[in-house]
Write an enzyme that holds these catalytic residues in place. Sequence first.
Site, mmCIF file in Angstrom:
data_model
loop_
_atom_site.group_PDB
_atom_site.id
_atom_site.type_symbol
_atom_site.label_atom_id
_atom_site.label_comp_id
_atom_site.label_asym_id
_atom_site.label_seq_id
_atom_site.Cartn_x
_atom_site.Cartn_y
_atom_site.Cartn_z
ATOM 1 N N ASP A 91 0.870 -1.187 0.000
ATOM 2 C CA ASP A 91 0.000 0.000 0.000
ATOM 3 C C ASP A 91 0.903 1.232 0.000
ATOM 4 O OD1 ASP A 91 -1.670 2.135 0.397
ATOM 5 O OD2 ASP A 91 -2.854 1.179 1.972
ATOM 6 N N HIS B 45 -5.941 12.637 13.437
ATOM 7 C CA HIS B 45 -7.029 12.478 12.451
ATOM 8 C C HIS B 45 -8.156 11.573 12.963
ATOM 9 C CE1 HIS B 45 -4.562 14.508 9.555
ATOM 10 N NE2 HIS B 45 -3.637 13.580 9.553
HETATM 11 ZN ZN LIG Z 1 0.708 14.696 9.206
#
Ligand SMILES: [Zn+2]
Length: 708
Positions: free
Chosen positions: A20, A135
């Site tokens: 990936d 995130h």
């Molecule tokens: Zn970052």
Amino acid sequence: MGTALVYHEDMTAARLLWEDPECEIERPERLTAALRRLQQGGLEQRCLQLAPREASEAELGLVHSPEYVSLLRGTQALDTQELQALSGQYDAVYFHPSTFHCARLAVGAALQLVDAVLMGAVHNGLALVRPPGHHSQRAAANGFCVFNNVAIAARHAQQKHGLQRCVLGWPGARGRGKVVVGVAETPPSALSHPGLGSRPQGWRPCPSVSSALPVPRILIVDWDVHHGQGIQYIFEDDPSVLYFSWHRYEHGRFWPYLRESDADAVGQGKGRGFTVNLPWNQVGMGNADYLAAFLHVLLPVAFEFDPELVLVSAGFDSAIGDPEGQMQATPECFGHLTQLLQVLAGGRVCAVLEGGYHLESLSQSVCMVVRALLGDPVPPLSGPMEPHRSALESIQSVRAAQAPHWTSLRQQGSAPTPRPGTCSTDGRTSPLSPGGPTFKAAEAQASAVLSSLLGQLHLHPTPPVRTAVTLTAPDAALGLPPAVLHQEGLHEALIQDTAFTALGKVLHLLKGILDGQVSSGVATTPAAAATLDVALRCSLSHRAQRVLCVAVGQLDRPPDLANDGRTLWLDIRGKEAAALSLFHVSMPLPGTTGAFLSCVLALVLPLAYGFRPDLVLMALGPAQGLQEPHAALLAALLRGPAGGRVLVLVEQEPTSQLAGILARVLHGDAPPSLGPFSTAPPEDMQALLYLRGQLEAQWKMLQVAAPS
Ligand SMILES: [Zn+2]
């Protein structure tokens, strides 16, 4: 007290098990390379090393849904195919059988660090963790992030230490607090430091147990190159957490491609103004851009917010060489950013690793942060001290968006937001693909720059003595830290003449600084004006190419001093604002804390960093009028521009403790609190705006908007 380093090698266990290209950069070597460099530099050994525990599921539940935590728990039993299938449900995420353990350790490390700082075991610290967190959202992994380490740490600090602080209050109230709310008083077992349990300096007691409990104010500074949208979503309606993020944005064309990453996303409801987004619309932002963002956006707001704890989402993909960020900030810049944050919240700064994918750049930047946390001087900023036009447009936009919410920005006058159509762009909007020819060229260039930086750092070795003090008369009551050298030597030429004894001591100290034996010093003197004059001329004739003089009080610039650009004289006490030349600026003594902060952040520091001095002479002369915390803050902030080479001269009353306070901040301690923020008088702000208007064409760091 000192600096904590939280790390556990188990956090290197998770790795990508299939192909990936997007995810392969988040690899275990990020941690091992950073740790190795800390060890090689002798920095790890100087920290209090804490082994993290796994965060409990209840702690994960401070931010994440039970269903999401349960889903992650289940990943431990999945095979590779199942892990890949589950990973595919999220944006830029991979799971490994050890992900749940690693991610719980990463959260636990952040909690351990916050506990150590808030319970007084250490001043500050760094948690080296992976996976990163900023995130991650309530019920979603995202962008390599599994649990939101920093957001959970903020909630933990508020809930555990907020309750403990407010209910338990001063030591005499501990039993009552235990009965009323049942808060655990026992610190985590790993924190068996002698200082543990003491009340942090500046911690305020609550008015009463029965009143609504005030929640501690927490500042989160996210200097990772990506927008930490996960943190923003969690706190966007919460005025107790101020979230600042700068991020590569390129008008929405860079991941995560969110409208809410732009400058006009300021929070919601009661949280309006407590989300501060600074989008970078071009790549290539460097030291001057980052410094300008701190001086002209973050710090004015942060001082007004007055946090009790600073958490840093410390991503280093915003540093030079990183394939994600493509920015130009060099490692020492992160040391300067750290130093600037250490004047907030009594120095309670907890940095938690986020991104950073160029191993050399990441490792050097981590070392610079730890040096700053330890109180060491940081090498001067390299590169041109002129922000990019695009950076100024971004700064202008965010100041305009935030001005309704923050007095300090409103008072300084914000230019209107630049129209989107007029924004400059260089058209570089697509990320480089690792392995591609452009990426390889960029990486080669970054490696060359980093090698040359390593060479430069050898030119700025840390002096053997960090801070020295010389006094006109011995004073045992200063309370100096043991490492501060109390210097009583005399300049050889003056040793026979007692009339010059005090001056001789100052020159001896100055010689130590110029020779690299001492980083910074404080000297008391019966005649600051004459001493400053002699010290300045000695510096210029000895080794210094450029000397910054910050003169507070009745200290006139010597009239015969050459106006040749080797001296920048800032006179803080003038009757009126005047730019007498490019190198002689006079301003009135600010009348309030708000005016003082504006003067320092918007004028003194931009000029100081723009001048790039070899040495800073700060003099407090007769009728200087600064309160001790203000003088201490000024000295602390002036450590930055000349790489820590600061000599402070104080015309001092025999009973004053000012010299001791100044020595402690030059040694790396946090300055005392300035007290409540107060609005600046209009005449002070007019003076500031006048000087900016006179000087910003030449002194580019003063700019807060792109030139029209
Ligand atoms: Zn970052």
